[in-house]
Design an enzyme around this catalytic site. Structure first.
Site, PDB file in Angstrom:
ATOM      1  N   TYR A 194       5.946  -9.858   7.069  1.00 51.33           N
ATOM      2  CA  TYR A 194       6.411  -8.928   7.622  1.00 51.33           C
ATOM      3  C   TYR A 194       6.036  -8.167   9.039  1.00 51.33           C
ATOM      4  O   TYR A 194       6.096  -9.233   9.753  1.00 51.33           O
ATOM      5  CB  TYR A 194       4.944  -7.575   6.943  1.00 51.33           C
ATOM      6  CG  TYR A 194       4.412  -7.758   5.801  1.00 51.33           C
ATOM      7  CD1 TYR A 194       4.522  -6.630   4.845  1.00 51.33           C
ATOM      8  CD2 TYR A 194       3.546  -9.229   5.247  1.00 51.33           C
ATOM      9  CE1 TYR A 194       3.534  -6.065   3.956  1.00 51.33           C
ATOM     10  CE2 TYR A 194       3.603  -9.004   3.728  1.00 51.33           C
ATOM     11  CZ  TYR A 194       3.387  -7.574   3.115  1.00 51.33           C
ATOM     12  OH  TYR A 194       2.449  -7.401   1.867  1.00 51.33           O
ATOM     13  N   ASP A 226       0.510  -1.522  -0.101  1.00 52.70           N
ATOM     14  CA  ASP A 226      -0.034  -0.060   0.075  1.00 52.70           C
ATOM     15  C   ASP A 226       0.876   1.082  -0.200  1.00 52.70           C
ATOM     16  O   ASP A 226       1.661   1.437   0.358  1.00 52.70           O
ATOM     17  CB  ASP A 226      -0.818  -0.130   1.327  1.00 52.70           C
ATOM     18  CG  ASP A 226      -2.169  -1.099   1.442  1.00 52.70           C
ATOM     19  OD1 ASP A 226      -2.070  -1.298  -0.091  1.00 52.70           O
ATOM     20  OD2 ASP A 226      -2.246  -1.682   2.343  1.00 52.70           O
TER      21      ASP A 226
END
Length: 269
Positions: free
Chosen positions: A108, A51
């Site tokens: 992540y 994003d």
């Protein structure tokens, strides 16, 4: 011939990885650099779609070229690309492996700090918080590998063929002063804003606004919370991508500020 490129980037000034018209994006910048070097259009496919303002300390993309080059492509790319994108390896591949669809695991890391620090700005998410219920946050994190359907913790779940994610590990760590926090999660796939939504829910638990039981109920019922507040994007890093045929160690450690003496300063809750 197909090639895999191993890169990293600081996503703070980009509107995400994916190429979009009229906005700054990582994919477009790299394609323009390759096109400039080879004097013909070169298109790339990335291993994911981070994003806006999200970083990647390890990222792969693939591209196809019929002709061999007789120069140092890594050197030329790094010379042309801005300082917030770095290329480490370009690897010739047999057949037509796919950077996105062949990945079997992605990891992540989400970093946040609870005091104002100008040197962490853009590298970690700032939340002015005190006395977080760390034990309750840890209890919620421990639940994540036990569930497979993350429909409740994503945006636009109906756009997916399914919302199954096989979370293989999840952990929560803090520094010595309990002023910095690090959330780590690994899965075969992730849904839209899934990690930031989970982190937002964990912060609610830490502040006493949500119970662990309520958090788990969303995983059980697959019902989306009434109010979703994703955590800030700046603290999120795609940190490891693994393939059946390619498993490279990341070349960077997020940042010296965040990772210095990581084995000493970071400890599991």
């Amino acid at each position: 011939m197909r090639y895999f490129a191993h890169i990293s980037y600081n996503g703070l000034t980009y509107n995400g990885w994916q190429k979009q018209a009229k906005v700054q994006n990582v994919q477009g910048v790299i394609e323009n650099a390759l096109t400039q070097i080879f004097k013909k259009p070169v298109f790339i496919n990335g291993c994911g779609r981070t994003d806006a303002q999200v970083h990647a300390s390890q990222f792969f993309f693939h591209f196809d070229l019929e002709d061999q080059w007789d120069f140092d492509l890594i050197f030329r790319l790094n010379k042309i690309l801005p300082m917030n994108i770095a290329v480490y390896d370009i690897i010739p591949m047999e057949g037509t492996p796919h950077a996105r669809f062949d990945a079997v695991q992605r990891s992540y890391d989400y970093f946040l700090h609870t005091y104002k620090d100008p040197f962490l700005n853009g590298l970690s998410s700032y939340y002015l918080l005190q006395d977080l219920r760390l034990d309750q946050m840890k209890a919620a994190v421990d639940l994540l590998p036990k569930y497979k359907d993350y429909r409740a913790f994503c945006t636009s779940p109906d756009k997916y063929e399914h919302t199954l994610c096989y979370v293989r590990s999840a952990s929560l760590l803090i520094d010595e002063k309990a002023e910095k926090m690090r959330f780590r999660i690994s899965s075969n796939r992730f849904l839209g804003k899934m990690i930031r939504i989970i982190m937002g829910q964990l912060l609610k638990i830490g502040k006493g606004q949500l119970s662990v039981e309520e958090f788990e109920s969303h995983l059980i019922t697959r019902q989306t919370p009434e109010l979703i507040l994703p955590a800030h994007p700046q603290g999120l890093y795609l940190s490891k991508v693994t393939y059946p045929y390619l498993d490279l160690a990341p070349r960077v450690d997020f940042s010296a500020v965040l990772q210095k003496q990581q084995d000493i300063t970071w400890k599991a809750i």
